[in-house]
Scaffold this active site. Structure first.
Site, PDB file in Angstrom:
ATOM      1  N   TRP A 189       0.387  -0.846   0.010  1.00  0.00           N
ATOM      2  CA  TRP A 189      -0.356  -0.139   0.134  1.00  0.00           C
ATOM      3  C   TRP A 189       0.772   1.518   0.171  1.00  0.00           C
ATOM      4  CZ3 TRP A 189      -0.573   3.728   3.671  1.00  0.00           C
ATOM      5  CH2 TRP A 189      -1.305   5.020   3.121  1.00  0.00           C
TER       6      TRP A 189
ATOM      7  N   ASN B 140      14.638  -7.454  10.589  1.00  0.00           N
ATOM      8  CA  ASN B 140      12.572  -8.035  10.904  1.00  0.00           C
ATOM      9  C   ASN B 140      12.876  -9.542  10.307  1.00  0.00           C
ATOM     10  OD1 ASN B 140      12.602  -6.303  12.633  1.00  0.00           O
ATOM     11  ND2 ASN B 140      11.766  -4.481  11.774  1.00  0.00           N
TER      12      ASN B 140
ATOM     13  N   GLU C 126      21.233 -10.275   7.289  1.00  0.00           N
ATOM     14  CA  GLU C 126      21.263 -10.313   8.997  1.00  0.00           C
ATOM     15  C   GLU C 126      21.008 -11.548   9.722  1.00  0.00           C
ATOM     16  OE1 GLU C 126      20.661  -6.033  10.621  1.00  0.00           O
ATOM     17  OE2 GLU C 126      20.880  -4.553   8.755  1.00  0.00           O
TER      18      GLU C 126
ATOM     19  N   MET D 160      28.293  -1.273   9.400  1.00  0.00           N
ATOM     20  CA  MET D 160      26.780  -1.339  10.269  1.00  0.00           C
ATOM     21  C   MET D 160      27.933  -0.852  11.732  1.00  0.00           C
ATOM     22  SD  MET D 160      23.361  -3.153   8.964  1.00  0.00           S
ATOM     23  CE  MET D 160      24.354  -4.191   9.155  1.00  0.00           C
ATOM     24  N   THR D 161      29.012   0.727  11.509  1.00  0.00           N
ATOM     25  CA  THR D 161      29.107   0.264  12.645  1.00  0.00           C
ATOM     26  C   THR D 161      28.825   1.157  14.095  1.00  0.00           C
ATOM     27  OG1 THR D 161      30.136   1.631  11.482  1.00  0.00           O
ATOM     28  CG2 THR D 161      31.780   0.712  12.248  1.00  0.00           C
TER      29      THR D 161
ATOM     30  N   ASP E  49      25.062   0.425  17.023  1.00  0.00           N
ATOM     31  CA  ASP E  49      24.594  -1.045  18.051  1.00  0.00           C
ATOM     32  C   ASP E  49      25.669  -2.681  18.410  1.00  0.00           C
ATOM     33  OD1 ASP E  49      22.243   0.166  16.999  1.00  0.00           O
ATOM     34  OD2 ASP E  49      21.419  -1.090  15.364  1.00  0.00           O
TER      35      ASP E  49
ATOM     36  N   TRP F 132      22.339   5.295   9.335  1.00  0.00           N
ATOM     37  CA  TRP F 132      20.911   4.655   9.532  1.00  0.00           C
ATOM     38  C   TRP F 132      20.538   6.083  10.195  1.00  0.00           C
ATOM     39  CZ3 TRP F 132      17.758   1.541   7.193  1.00  0.00           C
ATOM     40  CH2 TRP F 132      16.571   1.423   8.468  1.00  0.00           C
TER      41      TRP F 132
END
Ligand SMILES: *[C@@H]1O[C@H](CO)[C@@H](O)[C@H](O)[C@H]1NC(C)=O
Ligand SMILES: *[C@@H]1O[C@H](CO)[C@@H](O)[C@H](O)[C@H]1NC(C)=O
Length: 487
Positions: A70, A105, A145, A208-209, A211, A362
């Site tokens: 949608w 996810n 991931e 992804m440096t 978290d 991010w």
């Protein structure tokens, strides 16, 4: 003559093209409330070199899958987010629009199964290219991931190499890019990635440096420290940006293909005690959720900086670290590690000193994109672009449409497609004279637009500002100019 005309355009874009600025977009931010709501048009296409749409997923048969039809598609009164996203290229001729597949996810098992089977890999690759072409994307970003982790299989180590090599070949044959978002944790890098082989297939490696710490730890720490904290011991000493980037390079990724990940959000805890507020303070719960992101344990930079403008948050620039943390007892003892302008500047400087391709964020929807805290919008992204590029931001050229010399023949191969009768851009186009219908427009292979008329359901009118058919009374409420003939 033509060359001379083009030269100033090339010069004007130098400060951006000197490095990459990879801007991820979390498309679900469109469902946020109030000042946190962020839609495709809130992206600033002039400050990024690559915009990446997060996320598409994988269907049971291993073909690529649109996760929110949608929002993403035009069908059934959809909001056409894909087409509106790629249409941002009209404002910056150098911009690459990429679709990311995967994300946290989506998990790992489906990807593991697909990568292991040549038939399924082929289905994934073919369906991906079809979807990318249909919506005008310039490439695919692989966000599995992670291979071998979270339910993946040990075979993923080799199968991921094969998948990336096949994807590279298929995408490059279409003139498209292949990039990937990869882990910054040694415990994942070692089992998941054959770095020398993967590096051959990837146009950009988005590390992804961030978290690196979070409410899953029962003590406070920085989620994205450039260097280790003096108290770090054992494996904790490797959970920082410098370790991760050095490790990717040591494992033979080329620095020039690496984009340094910088978070535009904080990771937050609930302090166990108001007496311990530094690093390694006991904290057994995530921090309270923010009004906009609504996710316990994190706050957007926009939420943090906006609350700091009216509430007495304590901000600590710990001399042992380059990044700040902040806490506020009235909000249930919340403590957040995050990045501000000074710390993203240091990270951009670091990326430059290591010869990296540039920086990555991010994600765009949690920068101060409305300029609520700073005297300009997107202060954090603009700061990193300026530091990496070594100057202030200059305007990149728009697509040739608006800058063409009137004397130049209109039949050059670079000319944009002529508009269809009712189409001026891909996606949903209003009829300025009649709000009872609108047009679905897509670019066709001969360089024009295919247009399809869609009639709004009874009692509704097309709202050109929200891109869907809304109750007539709501649309008419927008003002006399919007649908003069129908209200
Ligand atoms: C990281 O630090 C925490 C807190 O001191 C400690 O409990 C944990 O064992 C450390 N992890 C490693 C791998 O050393
Ligand atoms: C492409 O668009 C142009 C202009 O709208 C139209 O004349 C032409 O028929 C279209 N071509 C195809 C193959 O649909």
């Amino acid at each position: 003559m033509r060359l001379l005309l083009l030269l100033p355009l090339v010069a004007a874009s130098l400060s951006l093209t000197e490095g990459v600025m990879v801007c991820y977009f979390g498309s679900w931010a469109v469902y946020r409330q109030g000042l946190g709501k962020f839609d495709v048009e809130d992206i600033d296409p002039k400050i990024c070199t690559h915009i990446i749409f997060g996320f598409a997923g994988l269907a049971h048969d291993s073909s690529i899958r649109v996760l929110d039809p949608w929002n993403e598609l035009c069908d059934n009164y959809g909001k056409c987010a894909y087409d509106r996203f790629t249409a941002l290229k009209q404002q910056n001729a150098n911009l690459k629009a990429i679709l990311a597949v995967g994300g946290w996810n989506e998990g790992s098992p489906k990807y593991s199964k697909m990568a292991a089977d040549p038939v399924l890999r082929n289905r994934f690759i073919t369906s991906s290219i079809e979807l990318l072409k249909k919506h005008g994307f310039d490439g695919l970003d692989m966000d599995w991931e992670y291979p071998t982790q979270r339910g993946g299989s040990p075979d993923d180590y080799d199968n991921f190499v094969i998948l990336m090599a096949e994807l590279n070949q298929a995408l490059h044959a279409e003139g498209m890019l292949l990039t990937a978002a990869v882990s910054a944790g040694k415990a994942t890098i070692d089992p998941a990635y054959n770095v020398p082989e993967l590096s051959k297939s990837l146009d950009l490696i988005n590390v992804m440096t961030y978290d690196l710490h979070g409410a899953w730890d029962d003590y406070t720490h920085h989620q994205s420290g450039l260097y280790a904290h003096p108290l770090d011991e054992g494996d904790n000493a490797s959970l920082n940006v410098d370790f991760a980037i050095s490790y990717w390079i040591e494992k033979r990724a080329r620095p020039g293909q690496i984009a340094l990940g910088i978070p535009l959000y904080g990771r937050c805890w609930t302090l166990a005690s108001q007496q311990e507020t530094g690093y390694y303070a006991p904290a057994h719960q995530p921090g309270a959720a923010g009004d906009w992101t609504r996710s316990p344990g994190m706050l957007g930079y926009n939420e943090i900086c906006y609350m700091q403008t009216t509430q007495e948050w304590t901000v600590v620039d710990d001399p042992a670290m380059n990044e700040p943390y902040t806490y506020y007892f009235p909000m249930n003892n919340i403590w957040c590690s995050y990045d501000h302008a000074a710390s993203v500047a240091i990270k951009a400087e670091y990326a430059k000193s290591k010869g990296l391709a540039g920086t990555m964020v991010w994600s765009v929807e949690t920068d101060d994109f409305r300029g609520l805290c700073h005297n300009r919008k997107y202060h954090l992204i603009k700061t990193m672009v300026e530091v990496f590029g070594g100057g202030s931001i200059t305007e990149p050229p728009p697509l040739p449409t608006t800058t063409r010399d009137p004397n130049e023949p209109t039949t050059t191969t670079r000319a944009p497609p002529p508009p269809g009768v009712h189409c001026t851009q891909p996606g949903l186009n209003p009829d300025p004279l009649d709000c009872t219908h609108y047009y679905l427009c897509s670019l066709n292979t001969s360089g024009g637009y295919n247009e399809k008329e869609e009639v709004c359901p009874e009692g509704t009118l097309y709202n050109p500002q929200s891109y869907y058919c809304d109750w007539a009374s709501s649309v008419c409420h927008l003002g006399e100019d919007v649908c003069p003939n129908d209200c």
